[in-house]
Write an enzyme that holds these catalytic residues in place. Structure first.
Site, PDB file in Angstrom:
ATOM      1  N   ASP A 189      20.658-130.015 -81.555  1.00 22.98           N
ATOM      2  CA  ASP A 189      21.811-130.918 -81.672  1.00 22.98           C
ATOM      3  C   ASP A 189      21.508-132.173 -82.481  1.00 22.98           C
ATOM      4  O   ASP A 189      22.426-132.886 -82.871  1.00 22.98           O
ATOM      5  CB  ASP A 189      22.295-131.340 -80.280  1.00 22.98           C
ATOM      6  CG  ASP A 189      22.958-130.200 -79.521  1.00 22.98           C
ATOM      7  OD1 ASP A 189      23.050-129.099 -80.075  1.00 22.98           O
ATOM      8  OD2 ASP A 189      23.375-130.424 -78.369  1.00 22.98           O
TER       9      ASP A 189
ATOM     10  N   MET B  46      27.453-125.267 -81.758  1.00 23.07           N
ATOM     11  CA  MET B  46      26.901-126.056 -80.653  1.00 23.07           C
ATOM     12  C   MET B  46      26.950-127.542 -81.010  1.00 23.07           C
ATOM     13  O   MET B  46      27.162-127.907 -82.171  1.00 23.07           O
ATOM     14  CB  MET B  46      25.481-125.618 -80.328  1.00 23.07           C
ATOM     15  CG  MET B  46      25.440-124.419 -79.389  1.00 23.07           C
ATOM     16  SD  MET B  46      23.779-124.056 -78.823  1.00 23.07           S
ATOM     17  CE  MET B  46      24.120-122.808 -77.591  1.00 23.07           C
TER      18      MET B  46
HETATM   19  O1  F6P Z   1      21.150-129.095 -76.142  1.00 23.01           O
HETATM   20  C1  F6P Z   1      21.197-128.047 -77.015  1.00 23.01           C
HETATM   21  C2  F6P Z   1      22.250-127.068 -76.664  1.00 23.01           C
HETATM   22  O2  F6P Z   1      22.091-126.133 -77.657  1.00 23.01           O
HETATM   23  C3  F6P Z   1      23.697-127.590 -76.591  1.00 23.01           C
HETATM   24  O3  F6P Z   1      24.315-127.754 -77.809  1.00 23.01           O
HETATM   25  C4  F6P Z   1      24.363-126.549 -75.725  1.00 23.01           C
HETATM   26  O4  F6P Z   1      25.504-127.061 -75.087  1.00 23.01           O
HETATM   27  C5  F6P Z   1      23.286-126.246 -74.751  1.00 23.01           C
HETATM   28  O5  F6P Z   1      22.065-126.411 -75.441  1.00 23.01           O
HETATM   29  C6  F6P Z   1      23.380-124.866 -74.141  1.00 23.01           C
HETATM   30  O6  F6P Z   1      22.298-124.680 -73.310  1.00 23.01           O
HETATM   31  P1  F6P Z   1      22.025-123.445 -72.336  1.00 23.01           P
HETATM   32  O7  F6P Z   1      20.758-122.837 -72.809  1.00 23.01           O
HETATM   33  O8  F6P Z   1      21.887-124.046 -70.992  1.00 23.01           O
HETATM   34  O9  F6P Z   1      23.169-122.497 -72.442  1.00 23.01           O
END
Ligand code: F6P
Length: 364
Positions: A142, A184
């Protein structure tokens, strides 16, 4: 022999393995250092039996271009909030940080390198305050950590998102459709913004600039003359309409405090229909494709810079700091500075003005 422990925490990110390899290769140049990896972040230390792995040259051979992390990671729990099942079957949490520090001493660990995002670096700071010799390395696709110009993994995610825009363009043009691509970016719209510029999208909707659906429709209207035309909108998962909020659900995963963002693209498609867009609309959610696979060269280089610097900071005893890229240097910044503020897209920033300069609408 001295020992440095490496842990990767939070969501994975292309380039993690390149950091691990760089730490190991740099440490090998010192005669008296051994590198150990904790499996699945600090869980490896807290579990019985302990799950750690010696990271030597053989263990890191050729991993710099592999996605994921060879020592695993987790978004759940951690030393300050270890999930514990209550008698009634519900889940609570326990602070096991003191126990973990004692165990690290028992294992002969002299220093820790914690590779992770915002949440992981908050844990690093809390462990440092308890006396642990710890150094942070920032990671997140991000790119939302303020102390560093860039985080590794971000450019790979932008590349993947841009390729998706390129692919959607041909099918959108063939069918005269509107495509909404969800990228994302829960708080920061960097991936969506960069991919919208690189791919040549018509609109880009990001959390930092709440959108007015009528303005988004106006932009599409200019693209559909006599029913012909097509449009690509890149929307960050955390985007919201003016006066609204991001769409998110509570996590049902034990020990994972993060909200799960989803639905921004479908909501936008529905809003566009209500606003009167006649063209057919399709949505594509890129999701974790943006976190998987081979890191682009830029991320491998940055990750390698971070790994070498992190180990050199161990040698210099610069604990309680996070490695950061501040062009053209890689430096150490105090952890409180690193976790104090997020790196969000400034609506007045050059990248937004550049996007507007080539006609990309933000719905503002
Ligand atoms: O923080 C990075 C990220 O890619 C976010 O953009 C996204 O909302 C989140 O991780 C998703 O994470 P998880 O692995 O918990 O689905």
């Amino acid at each position: 022999m001295k020992r440095v422990l490496v842990a990767t925490g939070g969501g994975d990110c292309p380039g993690l393995n390149a950091v691990i390899r760089a730490v190991v290769k740099r440490a090998a140049q010192e005669k008296d250092w051994e590198v150990v990896g904790s499996i699945q972040s600090f869980d490896g230390i807290l579990k019985e039996p302990t799950e750690i792995k010696i990271l030597d040259d053989a263990a890191v051979k050729g991993i710099h271009y592999q996605g994921g992390t060879i020592i695993g990671t987790t978004t759940k729990g951690g030393p300050f909030a270890w999930p514990v099942k209550n008698k009634d079957g519900s889940w609570g949490s326990a602070d096991r940080s003191d126990e973990m520090i004692r165990k690290l001493q028992y294992l002969g660990i002299d220093a820790v390198i914690s590779i992770g995002g915002d949440g992981s670096q908050k844990i690093s700071q809390a462990l440092y305050e308890k006396g642990l010799n710890i150094i942070g390395v920032p990671k997140t696709i991000d790119n939302d950590l303020s102390a560093t110009d860039f985080t590794f993994g971000y450019q790979t995610a932008v590349q993947i998102c841009t390729e998706a825009v390129d692919k959607l363009k041909t099918t959108a043009a063939s069918h005269n459709r509107v495509f909404v691509l969800e990228a994302m970016g829960r708080d920061a719209g960097w991936i969506a913004l960069s991919a919208a510029i690189a791919g040549g999208a018509e609109a880009c909707l990001i959390p930092e600039i709440p959108y007015d659906i009528k303005k988004v429709k106006q932009k599409l209207d200019t693209r559909f003359l006599k029913g012909k035309g097509f449009g690509i909108i890149v929307v960050a998962e955390g985007a919201m309409p003016k006066g609204g909020t991001a769409l998110a659900e509570e996590s049902t995963e034990v020990g994972n405090p993060n909200l799960k963002l989803s639905g921004a693209a479908d909501r936008l498609a529905a809003e566009l229909k209500v606003a009167g867009v006649e063209a057919d609309i399709r949505t594509t959610v890129l999701g974790h494709l943006q976190r998987g696979g081979i890191p682009v060269a830029y991320d491998r280089v940055l990750a390698t810079q971070f790994g070498v610097k992190a180990f050199e900071m161990v040698l210099e005893g610069k604990f309680g700091q996070m490695v950061a890229y501040r062009h053209p240097q890689v430096v150490g910044v105090p952890l409180p500075e690193a976790i104090g503020q997020q790196n969000l897209v400034d609506p007045k920033a050059n990248l937004v003005q550049t996007a507007k300069g080539v006609g990309i609408a933000f719905g503002d």
